[in-house]
Design a protein around this motif. Structure first.
Motif: not given
Length: 250
Positions: A82-99
């Motif tokens: 939960s701390k990582v989710l709040r504080n690190k600049p990760f981005q979630l995407k779907c179906n942008q780089a399937f291969d």
């Protein structure tokens, strides 16, 4: 060396043996042969069956007992994540780089000499991706793909296939994002196939094959969601910080 087991050999039809006839050792081995066409793969998933085989082997089809599953609304987010989710600049995407996700999942890891995600598997799931059945959930950091997973969605059922991490927590973040999306759309279950400590840590549990197949049959018959991924399926993606607002850390 491939060991010959007393299991049915599939013909050109799309029929599979009853999963209850699968071997107990190795657990769940049901049939061999056939092909990896989109029609056969979808028929297999509808009946709780999936392909898994090593290079040099025929295509092997499995339905293990028990089955590992995750309920999307019961994903377990520990305080450190939960701390990582709040504080690190990760981005979630779907179906942008399937291969790219499939290639990363196929890369040898942990001293493994090879991979079961061979070229034929990559091509087969790419076809499912093109037809809108297969999907990738991707974790990005500084415009680099650092983690993710891929699988197949049918009705209100998601069938997870493989995941990877190039930095700590990246696969956990991808799985958390997947559960957030599926929970919003009231998906019944995520099929995780076989037990792992990693999935159990995240909230996965085992279910007897008979019960799993009954629940699966209901889930795949439910109407599919047209816009399943929403804002996650964009080039910019969504900050993982929003996940920490929706999930309770334990």
């Amino acid at each position: 060396m491939f060991i010959v087991y007393m299991i049915p050999w599939l013909d050109r039809s799309l029929r599979f043996p009853d999963p209850s006839t699968a071997l107990t050792e190795p657990n769940g081995l049901l049939a061999a042969g056939g092909d990896l066409s989109a029609r056969r793969l979808l028929a297999a998933y509808h009946h709780g069956i999936f392909p898994w085989y090593n290079p040099g082997e025929p295509i092997l089809w499995w339905s293990p007992d028990p089955r590992m599953i995750i309920y999307p609304d019961q994903i377990r987010v520990h305080r450190s994540l939960s701390k990582v989710l709040r504080n690190k600049p990760f981005q979630l995407k779907c179906n942008q780089a399937f291969d790219q996700v499939m290639d990363a999942c196929a890369a040898p890891r942990g001293g493994q000499a090879g991979t079961w995600i061979v070229d034929d598997i990559k091509q087969a799931y790419h076809r499912l991706f093109v037809t809108g059945h297969a999907h990738s959930i991707e974790c990005w950091l500084d415009n680099r793909l650092v983690g993710g997973l891929y699988g197949v969605a049918i009705g209100k059922m998601f069938f997870g296939e493989s995941m990877f991490s190039k930095v700590p927590d990246a696969s956990k973040i991808a799985l958390t994002g997947l559960c957030r999306i599926l929970d919003f759309h009231q998906f019944d279950m995520i099929d995780c196939q076989m037990y792992t400590d990693h999935l159990a840590f995240m909230g996965g549990e085992t279910m007897r094959r008979g019960e799993f197949l009954l629940r699966l049959d209901k889930a795949v018959k439910k109407p599919a969601i047209v816009d399943l991924w929403g804002g996650f399926a964009s080039e910019s993606g969504i900050s993982t910080s929003i996940l920490s607002d929706k999930l309770i850390a334990i």
